[in-house]
Design a protein around this motif. Sequence first.
Motif, PDB file in Angstrom:
ATOM      1  N   THR A  38       0.843  -1.199   0.000  1.00 54.43           N
ATOM      2  CA  THR A  38       0.000   0.000   0.000  1.00 54.43           C
ATOM      3  C   THR A  38       0.877   1.247   0.000  1.00 54.43           C
ATOM      4  N   ASP A  91       2.029   5.258   5.858  1.00 55.32           N
ATOM      5  CA  ASP A  91       2.457   3.856   5.948  1.00 55.32           C
ATOM      6  C   ASP A  91       1.237   2.934   5.955  1.00 55.32           C
ATOM      7  N   LYS A 104       1.952  -4.000  12.840  1.00 60.84           N
ATOM      8  CA  LYS A 104       2.727  -3.740  11.628  1.00 60.84           C
ATOM      9  C   LYS A 104       3.947  -4.667  11.616  1.00 60.84           C
ATOM     10  N   GLY A 105       4.562  -4.749  10.436  1.00 61.73           N
ATOM     11  CA  GLY A 105       5.790  -5.530  10.333  1.00 61.73           C
ATOM     12  C   GLY A 105       5.653  -6.804   9.536  1.00 61.73           C
ATOM     13  N   ALA A 109       9.545  -4.569   8.205  1.00 62.06           N
ATOM     14  CA  ALA A 109      10.133  -3.224   8.311  1.00 62.06           C
ATOM     15  C   ALA A 109       9.749  -2.512   9.607  1.00 62.06           C
ATOM     16  N   LEU A 110       9.305  -3.276  10.617  1.00 60.48           N
ATOM     17  CA  LEU A 110       8.707  -2.647  11.798  1.00 60.48           C
ATOM     18  C   LEU A 110       9.628  -1.704  12.546  1.00 60.48           C
ATOM     19  N   GLU A 113      10.031   1.521  10.630  1.00 58.41           N
ATOM     20  CA  GLU A 113       8.702   2.145  10.603  1.00 58.41           C
ATOM     21  C   GLU A 113       8.393   2.812  11.937  1.00 58.41           C
TER      22      GLU A 113
HETATM   23  O1  R5P Z   1       6.715  -4.359   7.427  1.00 55.04           O
HETATM   24  C1  R5P Z   1       5.784  -4.038   6.707  1.00 55.04           C
HETATM   25  C2  R5P Z   1       4.806  -3.003   7.013  1.00 55.04           C
HETATM   26  O2  R5P Z   1       4.435  -2.900   8.345  1.00 55.04           O
HETATM   27  C3  R5P Z   1       3.630  -2.899   6.065  1.00 55.04           C
HETATM   28  O3  R5P Z   1       3.198  -1.579   6.155  1.00 55.04           O
HETATM   29  C4  R5P Z   1       2.489  -3.838   6.399  1.00 55.04           C
HETATM   30  O4  R5P Z   1       2.957  -5.169   6.399  1.00 55.04           O
HETATM   31  C5  R5P Z   1       1.313  -3.690   5.405  1.00 55.04           C
HETATM   32  O5  R5P Z   1       1.721  -4.109   4.135  1.00 55.04           O
HETATM   33  P1  R5P Z   1       0.737  -4.114   2.890  1.00 55.04           P
HETATM   34  O6  R5P Z   1       0.413  -2.692   2.577  1.00 55.04           O
HETATM   35  O7  R5P Z   1       1.514  -4.781   1.800  1.00 55.04           O
HETATM   36  O8  R5P Z   1      -0.477  -4.893   3.287  1.00 55.04           O
END
Ligand code: R5P
Length: 249
Positions: A38, A91, A104-105, A109-110, A113
């Motif tokens: 996202t 984010d 998150k994570g 990337a937690l 972030e």
């Molecule tokens: O470590 C990754 C992050 O926290 C992402 O923001 C979270 O996993 C959401 O990812 P996505 O937008 O691909 O669902």
Amino acid sequence: MAASLNQAQTDKEKQRAAAQALRWVSDGMLVGLGSGSTAAYFIQLLGDALRAGQLRVQATATSLASEALARSVGIALVEPRRGLRFDLTVDGADEIAPQLALVKGGGGALLREKVLATASDYLLIITDSSKLVPQLGRFPLPLEVVPFALPWVLDAVAQLGGAPTVRIDQKNAPQPALSDQGNLLVDCHFNSIPDPAGLAVQLQAIPGIVEHGLFLGLARAAIVAQGEELLVLRPDVEPTDAADFTKLP
Ligand SMILES: O=C[C@H](O)[C@H](O)[C@H](O)COP(=O)(O)O
């Protein structure tokens, strides 16, 4: 909640949330760039706006992947330095519960972030509707763990009922996945987390856990796309139609 969306519908929701977030970026802002699919849509749209001369911003990214994407779309990047604060960080999230309590994570990337979220005046979360949950914990809670400490971290998390598993690098199985800092990622299967603040305190007390994926009291707003609706969620405020906002609420 729309938990049974197909991938195309989910992607569309992510794109719509990202496009709305772009409307909240003002000229001259210092922006934190999140990680995941996202956030990647947002980075691409921000790059489009910069190249079209509609905006001038500088940014720092929360992962090497987001940094590479930002460079590729022409976003000027700022290195971490003392005193650096972000006007806005945008984010994604893996789960959003009431009061904008987050997990998150999922992409590992937690740590970065959370560093940027804490260094930001405004953390804006953008997600599709599948991320909305009444209570955190269905999505496995990620931890970033120093490799030496792993056995004891696993013991301690198991005692808390977290059923920990070491994340595997899917492209290089059975090697473990590594964070951008070279640490291990551990996913904790609590299934439900009725007291996120209490759990956060317990996790912070375990030596070797560099960071956990509970983001509590950090997000100021979330834009959640739900079918044709775009909702703005804020702590202690009823969900609002995003069309009511042309700038940060
Ligand atoms: O470590 C990754 C992050 O926290 C992402 O923001 C979270 O996993 C959401 O990812 P996505 O937008 O691909 O669902």
